[in-house]
Design a protein around this motif. Structure first.
Motif, PDB file in Angstrom:
ATOM      1  N   LEU A  96      38.795   7.861 -15.973  1.00  0.00           N
ATOM      2  CA  LEU A  96      37.692   8.056 -16.914  1.00  0.00           C
ATOM      3  C   LEU A  96      36.657   8.996 -16.306  1.00  0.00           C
ATOM      4  O   LEU A  96      36.564   9.122 -15.081  1.00  0.00           O
ATOM      5  N   PRO A  97      35.863   9.640 -17.148  1.00  0.00           N
ATOM      6  CA  PRO A  97      34.869  10.582 -16.619  1.00  0.00           C
ATOM      7  C   PRO A  97      33.773   9.866 -15.829  1.00  0.00           C
ATOM      8  O   PRO A  97      33.454   8.708 -16.089  1.00  0.00           O
ATOM      9  N   SER A  98      33.206  10.583 -14.867  1.00  0.00           N
ATOM     10  CA  SER A  98      32.038  10.075 -14.156  1.00  0.00           C
ATOM     11  C   SER A  98      30.867  10.079 -15.129  1.00  0.00           C
ATOM     12  O   SER A  98      30.772  10.934 -16.009  1.00  0.00           O
ATOM     13  N   LEU A  99      29.973   9.128 -14.930  1.00  0.00           N
ATOM     14  CA  LEU A  99      28.826   9.009 -15.829  1.00  0.00           C
ATOM     15  C   LEU A  99      27.560   9.517 -15.163  1.00  0.00           C
ATOM     16  O   LEU A  99      27.414   9.432 -13.942  1.00  0.00           O
ATOM     17  N   PRO A 100      26.608   9.994 -15.961  1.00  0.00           N
ATOM     18  CA  PRO A 100      25.300  10.357 -15.397  1.00  0.00           C
ATOM     19  C   PRO A 100      24.632   9.113 -14.802  1.00  0.00           C
ATOM     20  O   PRO A 100      25.025   7.980 -15.095  1.00  0.00           O
ATOM     21  N   ASP A 101      23.607   9.337 -13.991  1.00  0.00           N
ATOM     22  CA  ASP A 101      22.939   8.238 -13.298  1.00  0.00           C
ATOM     23  C   ASP A 101      22.374   7.164 -14.220  1.00  0.00           C
ATOM     24  O   ASP A 101      22.244   6.016 -13.830  1.00  0.00           O
TER      25      ASP A 101
END
Length: 169
Positions: free
Chosen positions: A87-92
């Protein structure tokens, strides 16, 4: 299944030829088909998902191995999981629901308010369902920056500044 993230849920049959209704929990709902193979919590694996249309609140889809209405209906309510590393990395400031469930919630003074039981969204934004330490009734806390200024995944803790009166006692 701690390395798995729930990306969707099967919602029963669509028609009589084995198509299913599929609810996607992905930020871009159509990307659910990009994360195959998807697995159920019972270990059943689906290696191919083809989105065939869009119905009321869900996609219609063909899933490998499902060829009849009865097979599709038997899967109603079954969650579909993808490996976290695909899955994509998420913003902070964004989190996977699975990362929030089970975290301790403290108020700004450090007092324990409870534990996150689930993350809900009924259309007006996310809500944290919190189970207080001494009670059976859960409390719904808006998951906004004002009400939840700090999420510290590394320490397994959320700091909340709930609206006055939300937590009795």
């Amino acid at each position: 299944m701690s390395d798995m993230i729930c990306v969707g849920r099967l919602a029963g049959a669509f028609g009589v030829r084995g198509e299913v209704r599929l609810k996607s929990f992905c930020a871009d709902p159509e990307t659910i088909a990009d994360y195959v193979p998807l697995v159920t919590d019972q270990g059943r694996e689906f290696r191919q998902i083809v989105l065939t249309g869009h119905g009321a609140g869900a996609f219609t889809a063909r899933i490998d191995g499902i060829t009849t209405k009865e097979e599709a209906d038997a899967l109603k309510g079954v969650d579909l999981f993808a490996p976290r590393d695909r899955l994509p990395s998420l913003p902070d400031d964004e989190y996977y629901h699975a990362d929030l469930i089970g975290l301790a919630v403290h108020d700004t003074g450090g007092a324990l308010l409870g534990t996150v039981r689930s993350v809900l969204n009924h259309g007006a934004g996310d809500l944290l369902e919190i189970l207080p330490p001494l009670g059976s009734d859960t409390v719904l806390l808006p998951f906004t920056l004002a009400a939840v200024p700090t999420v510290d995944l590394a320490s397994g803790r959320i700091v909340a500044d709930p609206p006055e009166g939300l937590f009795a006692g």
